[in-house]
Design an enzyme around this catalytic site. Sequence first.
Site, PDB file in Angstrom:
ATOM      1  N   GLU A  49      33.037 -14.132 -10.270  1.00 51.58           N
ATOM      2  CA  GLU A  49      33.056 -13.336 -11.491  1.00 51.58           C
ATOM      3  C   GLU A  49      32.031 -13.840 -12.516  1.00 51.58           C
ATOM      4  O   GLU A  49      31.966 -15.035 -12.806  1.00 51.58           O
ATOM      5  CB  GLU A  49      34.464 -13.392 -12.091  1.00 51.58           C
ATOM      6  N   LYS A 118      35.104  -4.170 -14.484  1.00 53.27           N
ATOM      7  CA  LYS A 118      36.490  -4.648 -14.514  1.00 53.27           C
ATOM      8  C   LYS A 118      37.336  -3.699 -15.352  1.00 53.27           C
ATOM      9  O   LYS A 118      36.978  -3.362 -16.485  1.00 53.27           O
ATOM     10  CB  LYS A 118      36.520  -6.060 -15.100  1.00 53.27           C
ATOM     11  N   CYS A 155      38.916  -9.792 -10.259  1.00 55.40           N
ATOM     12  CA  CYS A 155      39.898 -10.756 -10.758  1.00 55.40           C
ATOM     13  C   CYS A 155      41.195 -10.092 -11.232  1.00 55.40           C
ATOM     14  O   CYS A 155      42.049  -9.754 -10.440  1.00 55.40           O
ATOM     15  CB  CYS A 155      39.284 -11.629 -11.851  1.00 55.40           C
TER      16      CYS A 155
END
Length: 559
Positions: A49, A118, A155
């Site tokens: 990430e 994200k 994530c």
Amino acid sequence: MTQTAPDILRIAVAQLNPIVGDVAGNLAKAREARADAARHGADLVLFTELFIAGYPPEDLVLKPAFLAACERAANDFAADTADGGPGAIIGTPLKRKSGTHNSVIFADGGKILAERYKLDLPNYGEFDEKRVFQAGPDMPGPVNFRGVRLGIPICEDIWGDLGVCETLAESGAEILLVPNGSPYYRSKMDAREQVVIRQVIESGLPVLYANQVGGQDELIFDGASFAINADRTLAFQMSQFEETVVVTKWRRGETGWICADGPMSKIPENEEADYRACMLGLRDYVNKNGFRNVVLGLSGGIDSAICAALAVDALGEERVRAVMMPYRYTSADSLKDAEDCARALGCRYDIVPIFEPVEGFSHALTQLFEGTKEGITEENLQSRARGTILMAISNKFGSMVVTTGNKSEMSVGYATLYGDMNGGFNPIKDLYKMQVYALSRWRNGHVPPGALGPSGEVIPRNIIDKAPSAELRENQTDQDSLPPYPVLDDILECLVEGEMGVDAIVARGHSRETVHRIEHLLYIAEYKRRQAAPGVKITRKNFGRDRRYPITNRFRDRG
């Protein structure tokens, strides 16, 4: 021309240690990893990430020049894939019309073929991504890599309940590749595996979890990347606390993709994992911030002894200087124990007596203090003299001062501002006293991987066995004014990590009066903790990032 989907896919997992803000350095590291993966036959390299920026970049993301530098690096890296080697998935912040996003780019054939943003931004504990990022505007779809449809949730997208993985599966994804910046805390591996297994069950797809490694201020990223097959079995397990690039082999079967080949590293448990986290955190803080060496006060007590061991293990004996600063209350045992510890570790050891500076301060204050009773003020002059000496050594030789206070002491304010709290970094800041003892015993019997220190007993047995004392007055011990440390630590864990009420803590067998007193000490010491050096996060709730109590606070739990 129709693309023929392969039956074998070699995915390299780049479990690396980027540096926040070092865009050029992180790009160079990514290029080196991709070249290594190419030599081992990889088709695709999965990075972690926000790798280009380093994670977490925090308010750097608000700086337009930083975002521009990251995007240039991402474009340059994508252009590298024109060489016919592996494709790449790499994290970077991107500013788009929909906002500034925590993103990944998917590159192959010299081009960025897709961007993914994200969706679920964490905003709890150590995370405050909603401060600097905007969530992706839409549910992400899979990307087509040479005929294989890959889902790339980022994530928190697999930790939350937004259904990102299910949506990817419904959109045709065949494998889920997850880039992560997941910090360490005790037992975090179990939590990660449960999260991934839940997503495997809900999506019906295998999940590859790639995690960053390295220290970033107070956070430790432990790596330990792994994958779970669609049948919920562990497909592979990479090492913890170590940089590595591993090529895993995936095979298409009748029911989908499975990982047919990958490492099965053993994950350290309990004291070993905590010790290695503290060691890595200290090493990266010192090295990434450009300090040549460190200095610490070595008192003959357990806290400074384990900090000395961690420093030698992290940096090597030649970069560690230990200083004993005795006063009239320093015992012969402490002098011997400190010297024995330094000798066992092989680091430089100096003795700087503090009788003259302490007496000088006392003499200077004689008129002001006339008619008052000696007490904690005079005791703290000793600590502050020691702090001044350590800071002088730091200024003169460029050494970073290692702070040595444990979480039990910091919780109840048993630490002196501008004295033993002086320093740049504290490797045991998030360890309670009994955990310090446990790690000390463990280190005497083990040398952790990557440690630069010696084997054998590096913390003398007498340091572990004797009653802890600050030695600020005659025959002083910590238990003169505090409950026994097993009692204190349990109460503190209930109050800090558990946020438990007084009644619930008393029900565990503790005295109500004692619990009330410890709660009061915890609250009134907040102003000290705000001025404390950063230190390694080990528990679920450390002071600073995770626990943000007001300094001015009159609440007390009285039922």
